[in-house]
Enzyme design. Structure first.
Site, PDB file in Angstrom:
ATOM      1  N   LYS A 112      26.188  20.688  12.755  1.00 29.91           N
ATOM      2  CA  LYS A 112      26.521  19.629  14.361  1.00 29.91           C
ATOM      3  C   LYS A 112      25.982  19.463  15.335  1.00 29.91           C
ATOM      4  CE  LYS A 112      29.713  16.089  13.869  1.00 29.91           C
ATOM      5  NZ  LYS A 112      30.829  16.274  12.674  1.00 29.91           N
TER       6      LYS A 112
HETATM    7  N1  GLU Z   1      29.948  12.820  10.763  1.00 28.29           N
HETATM    8  C1  GLU Z   1      30.515  12.510   9.640  1.00 28.29           C
HETATM    9  C2  GLU Z   1      31.348  13.906   9.380  1.00 28.29           C
HETATM   10  O1  GLU Z   1      31.837  14.768  10.502  1.00 28.29           O
HETATM   11  C3  GLU Z   1      29.507  12.296   8.367  1.00 28.29           C
HETATM   12  C4  GLU Z   1      28.726  13.738   8.217  1.00 28.29           C
HETATM   13  C5  GLU Z   1      27.177  13.557   6.922  1.00 28.29           C
HETATM   14  O2  GLU Z   1      27.147  12.726   6.832  1.00 28.29           O
HETATM   15  O3  GLU Z   1      27.060  14.712   7.750  1.00 28.29           O
HETATM   16  O4  GLU Z   1      31.594  13.650   8.449  1.00 28.29           O
END
Ligand code: GLU
Length: 422
Positions: A112
């Site tokens: 993240k």
């Molecule tokens: N931000 C989204 C989540 O928390 C998508 C993450 C992604 O597609 O890599 O799952």
């Protein structure tokens, strides 16, 4: 040893994430060394960088990229722009991505990123310069085989286009697979924008089947009207559910007869909030969570359903489109009340699943149609839902615990099989 809920500060997402992990680790009887590996995470980068502002000044920003685990594949997870972003929040969100990719059984680890900022106070040009410089700073970590960002809170397809372009300039050739959630025109996938909500709605459908409830007769409230919340409200009402309330960070809109989701979208585009739209009564975020609806979809931020308000939640199903909206003490209260909670690492796994499809299409340079994508998403979501439900029923544990047993179990197993280097 698991820590009791009362010992943790539930306003801190990292404490919540570690508590949830510890519970699964105890259930799975993970060895202490493996536990430490998965508690700690893998790689963390903090960057401080200047951005030229429109008024000619220079402002410093701080951003992060954390790879919690890369045992099952490249790091995967979004980038968020929000004033509350800090290293611990990003660590929690990265760990949740690892377990989520485990639950959905897609070949990614968890990562993240985020920049601490208020995107509402930045112009489009400032956002572009901030995004490009942040990308430059984290470029050593990201890449289609290393770590693949995607949209999250207050980032979108345009943000991904800037990241993809900056990274490609850095490499000297176009690298579409470095991000997912891109615009369709430059390698994005059909169905990605609505995928988080679409997956969540498939999970709601399966929950209804499990509980013997009828979709057509039901009502829903959705907290949050960003990418996840808007599409969730839209898809639920297209499915015949009466969506009686939606909200955003400035307030909410309520109508017991059901809301016109499209009209609310247009109102928000003009006014900046759903509150005050014609034919609706204003409602606060706190009131929305306590409405007597069949389905409550938290689709905003962490820590919304807590030990203080869980007792007043009257929904029969809580489907978490957001990451971390329910705290552990709220989980206990909801379980005791018989509320069926579809946890974030399952309920919002549709987003990263279609990100996986986008990455596969980029790698193969072969694109699929939207019907194929939604059908593949449905089958992965439905499989994951029933794998979690089976564990919940067999072990007599809440759906969240079951999802952690499945997700943490898969990541732990990959780590165990690979062993410790050297
Ligand atoms: N931000 C989204 C989540 O928390 C998508 C993450 C992604 O597609 O890599 O799952």
């Amino acid at each position: 040893m698991s820590i009791s809920v009362r010992q943790i500060d539930e306003t801190k997402p990292l404490e919540v994430a570690l508590h949830q992990f510890d519970q699964a680790a105890s259930f799975l009887k993970l060895q202490e060394g493996l536990r430490q590996v998965l508690r700690t995470g893998h790689r963390e980068l903090t960057v401080h960088f200047p951005v030229a502002m429109d008024d000619g000044s220079t402002r410093m920003f701080t951003g992060y990229r954390v790879q919690h685990s890369i045992s099952r594949g490249p790091g995967k997870g979004g980038i968020r722009y929000h004033p509350n972003v800090d290293l611990d929040e990003v660590r929690a969100l990265a760990a949740w991505m690892s377990w989520k990719c485990g639950v959905m059984n897609i070949p990614f680890g968890g990562a993240k990123g985020g920049v601490q900022c208020n995107p509402k106070e930045l112009s489009l040009a400032e956002l572009e310069r901030m995004t490009r410089r942040f990308t430059w700073e984290i470029a050593p970590l990201i890449g289609p085989d290393q770590d693949i960002p995607a949209p999250d809170v207050y980032t979108n397809a345009q943000t991904m286009a800037w990241i993809m372009d900056t990274y490609s300039m850095f490499k000297g050739h176009t690298v579409t697979g470095v991000v997912t959630g891109k615009p369709i025109e430059i390698g994005g996938s059909l169905g990605r924008e609505s995928a988080t909500a679409q997956g969540c709605v498939y999970a709601v459908r399966e929950s209804f089947r499990h509980m013997g409830m009828d979709l057509e007769e039901s009502t829903a409230a959705v907290q949050g009207f960003g990418n996840a919340g808007y599409h969730a409200a839209r898809l639920l009402s297209e499915m015949g559910v009466r969506v009686v309330a939606v909200s955003d960070s400035s307030g909410g809109a309520f109508n017991s007869e059901g809301l016109d989701v499209q009209a609310l979208k247009e109102w928000k585009a003009e006014m900046g909030t759903v509150a005050g739209a014609a034919g609706t009564d204003e409602i606060t975020n706190a009131e929305l969570l306590e409405l007597p609806v069949d389905v409550l979809v938290p689709a905003a931020m962490e820590g919304q359903i807590t030990g203080h308000n869980a007792d007043r939640v009257r929904a029969r199903i809580v489907a978490e489109a957001a990451n971390g909206p329910t705290t552990p003490s709220a989980d206990e209260i909801l379980y005791d009340k018989g509320v069926f909670v579809v946890p974030d690492i399952l309920a919002n796994g549709g987003g990263v699943t279609v990100s996986y499809f986008e990455w596969v299409q980029n790698t193969q340079k072969l694109f699929w149609n939207e019907a194929d994508i939604n059908q593949k998403l449905d089958s992965i979501m439905t499989r994951a839902f029933h794998e979690v439900l089976d564990i919940a029923q067999k072990e007599r544990v809440p759906m969240r615990t079951a999802a952690y047993i499945l997700g943490v179990g898969r990541v732990a197993n990959a780590k165990k099989l690979r062993g410790v280097f050297p």
